[in-house]
Design a protein around this motif. Structure first.
Motif, PDB file in Angstrom:
ATOM      1  N   GLY A 113     -14.834 -71.245  -2.313  1.00  0.00           N
ATOM      2  CA  GLY A 113     -15.246 -71.535  -0.941  1.00  0.00           C
ATOM      3  C   GLY A 113     -16.121 -70.437  -0.378  1.00  0.00           C
ATOM      4  O   GLY A 113     -17.125 -70.702   0.300  1.00  0.00           O
ATOM      5  N   ALA A 114     -15.775 -69.183  -0.648  1.00  0.00           N
ATOM      6  CA  ALA A 114     -16.592 -68.056  -0.176  1.00  0.00           C
ATOM      7  C   ALA A 114     -17.965 -68.086  -0.831  1.00  0.00           C
ATOM      8  O   ALA A 114     -18.993 -67.854  -0.166  1.00  0.00           O
ATOM      9  CB  ALA A 114     -15.880 -66.740  -0.481  1.00  0.00           C
ATOM     10  N   LYS A 154      -8.944 -63.175  -4.901  1.00  0.00           N
ATOM     11  CA  LYS A 154      -9.366 -62.061  -4.054  1.00  0.00           C
ATOM     12  C   LYS A 154     -10.012 -60.953  -4.892  1.00  0.00           C
ATOM     13  O   LYS A 154     -10.963 -60.299  -4.442  1.00  0.00           O
ATOM     14  CB  LYS A 154      -8.181 -61.518  -3.263  1.00  0.00           C
ATOM     15  CG  LYS A 154      -7.626 -62.495  -2.225  1.00  0.00           C
ATOM     16  CD  LYS A 154      -8.668 -62.937  -1.227  1.00  0.00           C
ATOM     17  CE  LYS A 154      -8.072 -63.788  -0.110  1.00  0.00           C
ATOM     18  NZ  LYS A 154      -9.097 -64.230   0.866  1.00  0.00           N
ATOM     19  N   ALA A 155      -9.526 -60.748  -6.111  1.00  0.00           N
ATOM     20  CA  ALA A 155     -10.182 -59.797  -7.011  1.00  0.00           C
ATOM     21  C   ALA A 155     -11.588 -60.300  -7.350  1.00  0.00           C
ATOM     22  O   ALA A 155     -12.551 -59.517  -7.403  1.00  0.00           O
ATOM     23  CB  ALA A 155      -9.362 -59.613  -8.281  1.00  0.00           C
ATOM     24  N   GLY A 156     -11.709 -61.604  -7.564  1.00  0.00           N
ATOM     25  CA  GLY A 156     -13.021 -62.186  -7.822  1.00  0.00           C
ATOM     26  C   GLY A 156     -13.958 -62.011  -6.648  1.00  0.00           C
ATOM     27  O   GLY A 156     -15.174 -61.820  -6.828  1.00  0.00           O
ATOM     28  N   MET A 157     -13.431 -62.050  -5.439  1.00  0.00           N
ATOM     29  CA  MET A 157     -14.263 -61.855  -4.242  1.00  0.00           C
ATOM     30  C   MET A 157     -14.845 -60.445  -4.203  1.00  0.00           C
ATOM     31  O   MET A 157     -15.973 -60.244  -3.738  1.00  0.00           O
ATOM     32  CB  MET A 157     -13.457 -62.129  -2.974  1.00  0.00           C
ATOM     33  CG  MET A 157     -13.184 -63.595  -2.721  1.00  0.00           C
ATOM     34  SD  MET A 157     -12.226 -63.869  -1.204  1.00  0.00           S
ATOM     35  CE  MET A 157     -13.483 -63.521   0.038  1.00  0.00           C
ATOM     36  N   ILE A 158     -14.085 -59.466  -4.690  1.00  0.00           N
ATOM     37  CA  ILE A 158     -14.614 -58.102  -4.732  1.00  0.00           C
ATOM     38  C   ILE A 158     -15.806 -58.038  -5.671  1.00  0.00           C
ATOM     39  O   ILE A 158     -16.859 -57.471  -5.334  1.00  0.00           O
ATOM     40  CB  ILE A 158     -13.517 -57.109  -5.173  1.00  0.00           C
ATOM     41  CG1 ILE A 158     -12.388 -57.060  -4.142  1.00  0.00           C
ATOM     42  CG2 ILE A 158     -14.113 -55.710  -5.376  1.00  0.00           C
ATOM     43  CD1 ILE A 158     -11.186 -56.234  -4.574  1.00  0.00           C
ATOM     44  N   MET A 160     -17.730 -60.536  -6.596  1.00  0.00           N
ATOM     45  CA  MET A 160     -18.809 -61.322  -6.019  1.00  0.00           C
ATOM     46  C   MET A 160     -19.528 -60.534  -4.920  1.00  0.00           C
ATOM     47  O   MET A 160     -20.757 -60.573  -4.817  1.00  0.00           O
ATOM     48  CB  MET A 160     -18.265 -62.629  -5.442  1.00  0.00           C
ATOM     49  CG  MET A 160     -19.348 -63.544  -4.864  1.00  0.00           C
ATOM     50  SD  MET A 160     -18.658 -65.043  -4.123  1.00  0.00           S
ATOM     51  CE  MET A 160     -17.888 -64.351  -2.639  1.00  0.00           C
ATOM     52  N   THR A 161     -18.758 -59.815  -4.109  1.00  0.00           N
ATOM     53  CA  THR A 161     -19.337 -59.000  -3.043  1.00  0.00           C
ATOM     54  C   THR A 161     -20.319 -57.983  -3.608  1.00  0.00           C
ATOM     55  O   THR A 161     -21.432 -57.808  -3.096  1.00  0.00           O
ATOM     56  CB  THR A 161     -18.221 -58.272  -2.268  1.00  0.00           C
ATOM     57  OG1 THR A 161     -17.384 -59.245  -1.625  1.00  0.00           O
ATOM     58  CG2 THR A 161     -18.796 -57.328  -1.221  1.00  0.00           C
ATOM     59  N   ARG A 174     -26.914 -57.370   3.641  1.00  0.00           N
ATOM     60  CA  ARG A 174     -25.787 -56.512   3.257  1.00  0.00           C
ATOM     61  C   ARG A 174     -24.529 -57.358   3.084  1.00  0.00           C
ATOM     62  O   ARG A 174     -24.268 -58.258   3.877  1.00  0.00           O
ATOM     63  CB  ARG A 174     -25.549 -55.432   4.316  1.00  0.00           C
ATOM     64  CG  ARG A 174     -26.717 -54.480   4.476  1.00  0.00           C
ATOM     65  CD  ARG A 174     -26.431 -53.368   5.480  1.00  0.00           C
ATOM     66  NE  ARG A 174     -26.126 -53.889   6.813  1.00  0.00           N
ATOM     67  CZ  ARG A 174     -24.908 -53.972   7.337  1.00  0.00           C
ATOM     68  NH1 ARG A 174     -23.845 -53.551   6.643  1.00  0.00           N
ATOM     69  NH2 ARG A 174     -24.726 -54.456   8.555  1.00  0.00           N
ATOM     70  N   THR A 175     -23.764 -57.048   2.044  1.00  0.00           N
ATOM     71  CA  THR A 175     -22.521 -57.775   1.767  1.00  0.00           C
ATOM     72  C   THR A 175     -21.398 -56.785   1.509  1.00  0.00           C
ATOM     73  O   THR A 175     -21.519 -55.907   0.640  1.00  0.00           O
ATOM     74  CB  THR A 175     -22.672 -58.706   0.552  1.00  0.00           C
ATOM     75  OG1 THR A 175     -23.813 -59.546   0.729  1.00  0.00           O
ATOM     76  CG2 THR A 175     -21.444 -59.578   0.384  1.00  0.00           C
ATOM     77  N   ASN A 176     -20.323 -56.914   2.271  1.00  0.00           N
ATOM     78  CA  ASN A 176     -19.166 -56.038   2.130  1.00  0.00           C
ATOM     79  C   ASN A 176     -17.886 -56.867   2.183  1.00  0.00           C
ATOM     80  O   ASN A 176     -17.909 -58.050   2.530  1.00  0.00           O
ATOM     81  CB  ASN A 176     -19.159 -54.990   3.253  1.00  0.00           C
ATOM     82  CG  ASN A 176     -20.341 -54.042   3.166  1.00  0.00           C
ATOM     83  OD1 ASN A 176     -20.396 -53.181   2.298  1.00  0.00           O
ATOM     84  ND2 ASN A 176     -21.309 -54.198   4.074  1.00  0.00           N
TER      85      ASN A 176
END
Length: 259
Positions: A113-114, A154-158, A160-161, A174-176
């Motif tokens: 989704g993110a 959530k680890a995958g989101m890191i 991806m960020t 910028r992506t954080n």
């Protein structure tokens, strides 16, 4: 009112949840126009309440796990200057209680989704040569704390960020990501009904001796989305009252010191 957000549109996913509602109110009070997305109809009630308070807000009921639905929801907001990927879901406490369908659900909502929402806003941000994406992860993305499918997402989101920061920095995008610990939201009301002392038990693990308030998460997100953080991208920042600083319960037991 912050000049950083006045006149800007901020898309917020998971807007009807505890953290999401706080984000909508916080940024709305800063003069931003809010694009609130949630798969629950409760987001419509939230929008009506905030409009009555003078906040500029549009609401979209959408399941962002679907790329087409996410894109359609984002498109209703017009120019999106800031995206806050806040939507999250965790329904499976252990691997043993997670079947393949449950694993897929948690990954789809939290990670896919993110990605879907970022994919939807990036073309216009590239065209404008500017934008900010702030992902709402979790300390679960750093270490095993239960809810394994949610944690994997959530680890995958890191990751991806950091990928987004690398590839889109040249466009001034910028992506954080922020990594909250336990946050005081209505979710914990149900837990307290089962165990009135659950938060007191959890607080022992936090060096600050308490859990996180929703507005504390909002303020860190606001910093990352603002011009004050103009040189910050690809960062993963815990907002966790010190949980990830170390194991304070174990340390007390090893040292026999109460600190």
């Amino acid at each position: 009112m912050s000049a950083d957000f006045a006149g800007k549109t901020i898309a917020i996913t998971g807007a009807a949840g505890g953290i999401g509602q706080g984000l909508c109110r916080f940024f709305g009070a800063q003069g931003a126009t809010i694009g609130a997305i949630d798969r629950s109809d409760a987001v419509l009630e939230l929008a009506a309440a905030l409009q009555a308070d003078g906040i500029s807000i549009q609401a979209a009921v959408a399941d962002i796990a679907s790329p087409d639905t996410a894109r359609a929801a984002i498109s209703t907001f017009g120019d999106v200057h800031i995206l806050i990927n806040n939507a999250g879901l965790s329904r499976h406490a252990t691997i043993a209680k997670t079947d393949p369908a449950g694993w897929e659900e948690d990954i789809s909502v939290n990670l896919n989704g993110a990605y879907n929402c970022a994919h939807a806003v990036l073309p216009q941000m590239v065209e404008r040569q500017g934008g900010a994406i702030v992902n709402v992860g979790s300390v679960n993305g750093l270490q095993a704390l239960g809810d394994p499918a949610y944690s994997a997402a959530k680890a995958g989101m890191i990751a991806m960020t950091k990928a987004l920061a690398l590839e889109y920095g040249r466009y001034n995008i910028r992506t954080n990501i922020v990594l909250p610990g336990t946050v005081r939201t209505p979710l914990w009301d149900a837990r307290k009904a089962k165990d009135p002392d659950v938060l007191k038990t959890l607080e022992r693990w936090y060096p600050l001796g308490r859990i996180v308030e929703p507005d504390e998460v909002a303020r860190v997100i606001a910093f990352l989305a603002s011009d004050a953080a103009s040189a910050v991208t690809g960062a993963a920042i815990p907002v966790d009252c010190g949980l990830t600083a170390g194991n304070i319960v174990m340390t007390r037991e090893i040292t026999l010191e109460d600190f």
